[in-house]
Design an enzyme around this catalytic site. Structure first.
Site, PDB file in Angstrom:
ATOM      1  N   GLU A 111      -0.985  -9.328  -0.550  1.00 21.62           N
ATOM      2  CA  GLU A 111      -2.423  -9.528  -0.294  1.00 21.62           C
ATOM      3  C   GLU A 111      -3.205  -9.573  -1.609  1.00 21.62           C
ATOM      4  O   GLU A 111      -4.154 -10.347  -1.760  1.00 21.62           O
ATOM      5  CB  GLU A 111      -2.954  -8.419   0.617  1.00 21.62           C
ATOM      6  CG  GLU A 111      -2.349  -8.502   2.017  1.00 21.62           C
ATOM      7  CD  GLU A 111      -2.844  -7.385   2.925  1.00 21.62           C
ATOM      8  OE1 GLU A 111      -3.831  -7.608   3.629  1.00 21.62           O
ATOM      9  OE2 GLU A 111      -2.234  -6.292   2.932  1.00 21.62           O
ATOM     10  N   ALA A 160       0.862  -1.178   0.000  1.00 21.36           N
ATOM     11  CA  ALA A 160       0.000   0.000   0.000  1.00 21.36           C
ATOM     12  C   ALA A 160       0.898   1.227   0.000  1.00 21.36           C
ATOM     13  O   ALA A 160       2.068   1.159   0.404  1.00 21.36           O
ATOM     14  CB  ALA A 160      -0.881  -0.014   1.238  1.00 21.36           C
ATOM     15  N   GLY A 192       0.373  -5.058   0.914  1.00 23.31           N
ATOM     16  CA  GLY A 192      -0.825  -5.088   0.068  1.00 23.31           C
ATOM     17  C   GLY A 192      -0.587  -5.764  -1.267  1.00 23.31           C
ATOM     18  O   GLY A 192      -1.532  -6.283  -1.873  1.00 23.31           O
ATOM     19  N   GLU A 243       4.084  -5.307   7.254  1.00 18.49           N
ATOM     20  CA  GLU A 243       3.260  -4.285   7.910  1.00 18.49           C
ATOM     21  C   GLU A 243       3.674  -4.009   9.356  1.00 18.49           C
ATOM     22  O   GLU A 243       3.692  -2.858   9.790  1.00 18.49           O
ATOM     23  CB  GLU A 243       1.773  -4.686   7.884  1.00 18.49           C
ATOM     24  CG  GLU A 243       1.105  -4.490   6.539  1.00 18.49           C
ATOM     25  CD  GLU A 243       1.220  -5.694   5.617  1.00 18.49           C
ATOM     26  OE1 GLU A 243       2.072  -6.588   5.865  1.00 18.49           O
ATOM     27  OE2 GLU A 243       0.454  -5.742   4.631  1.00 18.49           O
TER      28      GLU A 243
HETATM   29  N1  CO8 Z   1       4.546   3.112  -0.869  1.00 15.57           N
HETATM   30  C1  CO8 Z   1       4.964   4.273  -1.418  1.00 15.57           C
HETATM   31  N2  CO8 Z   1       6.120   4.398  -2.085  1.00 15.57           N
HETATM   32  C2  CO8 Z   1       6.904   3.313  -2.202  1.00 15.57           C
HETATM   33  C3  CO8 Z   1       6.530   2.072  -1.670  1.00 15.57           C
HETATM   34  C4  CO8 Z   1       5.294   1.988  -0.972  1.00 15.57           C
HETATM   35  N3  CO8 Z   1       4.826   0.829  -0.452  1.00 15.57           N
HETATM   36  N4  CO8 Z   1       7.503   1.185  -1.928  1.00 15.57           N
HETATM   37  C5  CO8 Z   1       8.442   1.850  -2.617  1.00 15.57           C
HETATM   38  N5  CO8 Z   1       8.093   3.125  -2.782  1.00 15.57           N
HETATM   39  C6  CO8 Z   1       8.836   4.189  -3.468  1.00 15.57           C
HETATM   40  C7  CO8 Z   1      10.039   4.614  -2.660  1.00 15.57           C
HETATM   41  O1  CO8 Z   1       9.677   5.547  -1.661  1.00 15.57           O
HETATM   42  C8  CO8 Z   1      10.915   5.196  -3.734  1.00 15.57           C
HETATM   43  O2  CO8 Z   1      10.472   6.513  -4.032  1.00 15.57           O
HETATM   44  P1  CO8 Z   1      11.551   7.694  -4.281  1.00 15.57           P
HETATM   45  O3  CO8 Z   1      12.316   7.255  -5.479  1.00 15.57           O
HETATM   46  O4  CO8 Z   1      10.681   8.870  -4.532  1.00 15.57           O
HETATM   47  O5  CO8 Z   1      12.381   7.766  -3.047  1.00 15.57           O
HETATM   48  C9  CO8 Z   1      10.627   4.336  -4.948  1.00 15.57           C
HETATM   49  O6  CO8 Z   1       9.368   3.690  -4.668  1.00 15.57           O
HETATM   50  C10 CO8 Z   1      11.671   3.259  -5.169  1.00 15.57           C
HETATM   51  O7  CO8 Z   1      11.819   2.545  -3.964  1.00 15.57           O
HETATM   52  P2  CO8 Z   1      13.236   2.270  -3.267  1.00 15.57           P
HETATM   53  O8  CO8 Z   1      14.204   3.343  -3.612  1.00 15.57           O
HETATM   54  O9  CO8 Z   1      12.986   2.010  -1.814  1.00 15.57           O
HETATM   55  O10 CO8 Z   1      13.661   0.933  -4.027  1.00 15.57           O
HETATM   56  P3  CO8 Z   1      14.647  -0.192  -3.473  1.00 15.57           P
HETATM   57  O11 CO8 Z   1      14.907  -1.097  -4.625  1.00 15.57           O
HETATM   58  O12 CO8 Z   1      15.800   0.370  -2.770  1.00 15.57           O
HETATM   59  O13 CO8 Z   1      13.776  -1.001  -2.373  1.00 15.57           O
HETATM   60  C11 CO8 Z   1      11.788  -2.097  -1.549  1.00 15.57           C
HETATM   61  C12 CO8 Z   1      12.649  -1.724  -2.784  1.00 15.57           C
HETATM   62  C13 CO8 Z   1      12.546  -3.095  -0.681  1.00 15.57           C
HETATM   63  C14 CO8 Z   1      10.535  -2.732  -2.084  1.00 15.57           C
HETATM   64  C15 CO8 Z   1      11.483  -0.817  -0.744  1.00 15.57           C
HETATM   65  O14 CO8 Z   1      10.972   0.173  -1.619  1.00 15.57           O
HETATM   66  C16 CO8 Z   1      10.458  -1.023   0.347  1.00 15.57           C
HETATM   67  O15 CO8 Z   1      10.780  -1.565   1.392  1.00 15.57           O
HETATM   68  N6  CO8 Z   1       9.201  -0.562   0.116  1.00 15.57           N
HETATM   69  C17 CO8 Z   1       8.145  -0.614   1.106  1.00 15.57           C
HETATM   70  C18 CO8 Z   1       7.637  -2.030   1.259  1.00 15.57           C
HETATM   71  C19 CO8 Z   1       6.570  -2.097   2.312  1.00 15.57           C
HETATM   72  O16 CO8 Z   1       6.808  -1.880   3.491  1.00 15.57           O
HETATM   73  N7  CO8 Z   1       5.350  -2.442   1.885  1.00 15.57           N
HETATM   74  C20 CO8 Z   1       4.235  -2.630   2.795  1.00 15.57           C
HETATM   75  C21 CO8 Z   1       3.468  -1.355   2.919  1.00 15.57           C
HETATM   76  S1  CO8 Z   1       2.191  -1.505   4.148  1.00 15.57           S
HETATM   77  C22 CO8 Z   1       0.959  -2.278   3.380  1.00 15.57           C
HETATM   78  O17 CO8 Z   1       1.061  -2.693   2.256  1.00 15.57           O
HETATM   79  C23 CO8 Z   1      -0.313  -2.438   4.159  1.00 15.57           C
HETATM   80  C24 CO8 Z   1      -1.449  -2.995   3.339  1.00 15.57           C
HETATM   81  C25 CO8 Z   1      -2.772  -2.850   4.081  1.00 15.57           C
HETATM   82  C26 CO8 Z   1      -3.139  -1.425   4.238  1.00 15.57           C
HETATM   83  C27 CO8 Z   1      -4.426  -1.228   4.937  1.00 15.57           C
HETATM   84  C28 CO8 Z   1      -4.541   0.232   5.300  1.00 15.57           C
HETATM   85  C29 CO8 Z   1      -5.631   0.603   6.162  1.00 15.57           C
END
Ligand code: CO8
Length: 254
Positions: free
Chosen positions: A111, A63, A108, A131
């Site tokens: 999911e 998400a 997500g 999460e």
């Molecule tokens: N949301 C928003 N932006 C994201 C997300 C995300 N989930 N994942 C990556 N991005 C963005 C980064 O911020 C980055 O943006 P910018 O270039 O502007 O800095 C761009 O995408 C590229 O990402 P990275 O530079 O981090 O790329 P890497 O190759 O270094 O890393 C990863 C890749 C490991 C995937 C890393 O991006 C990461 O850890 N992302 C987050 C993963 C995460 O924690 N996902 C779970 C989110 S929580 C969730 O999904 C809950 C679902 C249920 C919600 C219910 C709500 C009520």
């Protein structure tokens, strides 16, 4: 219908849907969730199998964390309701959905894959439910679907640890149906899709519904439902063609 974040490639009754929001590794915001839901509703009118995949190095990286940072309880509840409703639409659709997991499938994103009927993973994919590392829990059906697919103990481990794991581990645990080389991901998914497309349309739809609907029933109620759905198929249409084709040693013309 035009989509901002989805690229559709139709091949007769098959459609490859590619999620493309490159600036955020295909992270799910409100607009993207609405597009996924609308897309499945629209495609159900003409398409029988969808291959759902992501562009670039992610299937879906979760998400949208930046959007969630602005939420309080009300917005979080609405977001969770939207995600659950979009993924329920996929799960309950007449369309057979194949998640072709090409890269990161996190939070997500995993999911979303769990709401699909079948999951094929590329060997370089990384999966996980991180999460809890954000102080959250899965909110798009993950606590429910993972425990049902894998059992409670494995769901507990994956959700409590929040660790990312390889596609190989996902395959061993039973999250992935098949594990393939990156370049084989779409061809292998299409091969399976075409096999499904060659079978009885109604039979597949009834099989999907019977399996899903009976998961929450007792075994005897599930058997009752199976008997009913099985016998309903003897309505003189598709099954007559399938049974006749076998006896006449020819391919069925469904
Ligand atoms: N949301 C928003 N932006 C994201 C997300 C995300 N989930 N994942 C990556 N991005 C963005 C980064 O911020 C980055 O943006 P910018 O270039 O502007 O800095 C761009 O995408 C590229 O990402 P990275 O530079 O981090 O790329 P890497 O190759 O270094 O890393 C990863 C890749 C490991 C995937 C890393 O991006 C990461 O850890 N992302 C987050 C993963 C995460 O924690 N996902 C779970 C989110 S929580 C969730 O999904 C809950 C679902 C249920 C919600 C219910 C709500 C009520």
């Amino acid at each position: 219908m035009d989509y901002k974040f989805l690229k559709l490639q139709k091949k007769d009754k098959l459609c490859i849907v590619e999620i493309s929001r490159p600036e955020a590794l295909n992270a799910l915001n409100t607009d993207l969730l609405k597009e996924i839901k609308n897309c499945f509703v629209e495609l159900e009118k003409e398409i029988r199998v969808v291959i759902l995949t992501g562009s670039g190095k992610a299937f879906v990286a979760g998400a949208d964390i930046a959007a969630m940072k602005t939420y309080r309880e009300k917005e979080a509840l609405e977001f969770s309701e939207l995600g659950q409703s979009a993924f329920d639409t996929i799960e309950k659709s007449k369309i057979v959905s194949i998640a072709a997991i090409n890269g990161f499938a996190l939070g997500g994103g995993l999911e979303l894959a769990l709401s699909c009927d079948i999951r094929i993973g590329s060997k370089n994919a990384k999966l996980g439910l991180p999460e809890v590392s954000l102080g959250l829990i899965p909110g798009f059906g993950g606590t429910q679907r993972l425990a049902r697919i894998l059992g409670k103990a494995i769901a507990n481990e994956l959700i409590f640890s929040g660790d990312m794991f390889s596609a190989e581990v996902a395959f061993q645990k039973g999250i992935l149906n098949r594990l393939v080389e990156a370049e084989e991901l779409i061809p292998e998914s299409e091969k399976l899709a075409n096999s499904i497309l060659s079978r009885g349309t109604k039979a597949i739809q009834v099989a999907k519904k019977t399996i899903s609907d009976s998961l929450d029933l007792s075994s005897s109620k599930g058997m009752e439902l199976e008997r009913k759905e099985f016998s309903n198929l003897f309505d003189g249409t598709e099954s007559l063609e399938g049974l006749s084709a076998f006896l006449e040693k020819r391919k069925p013309n469904f």
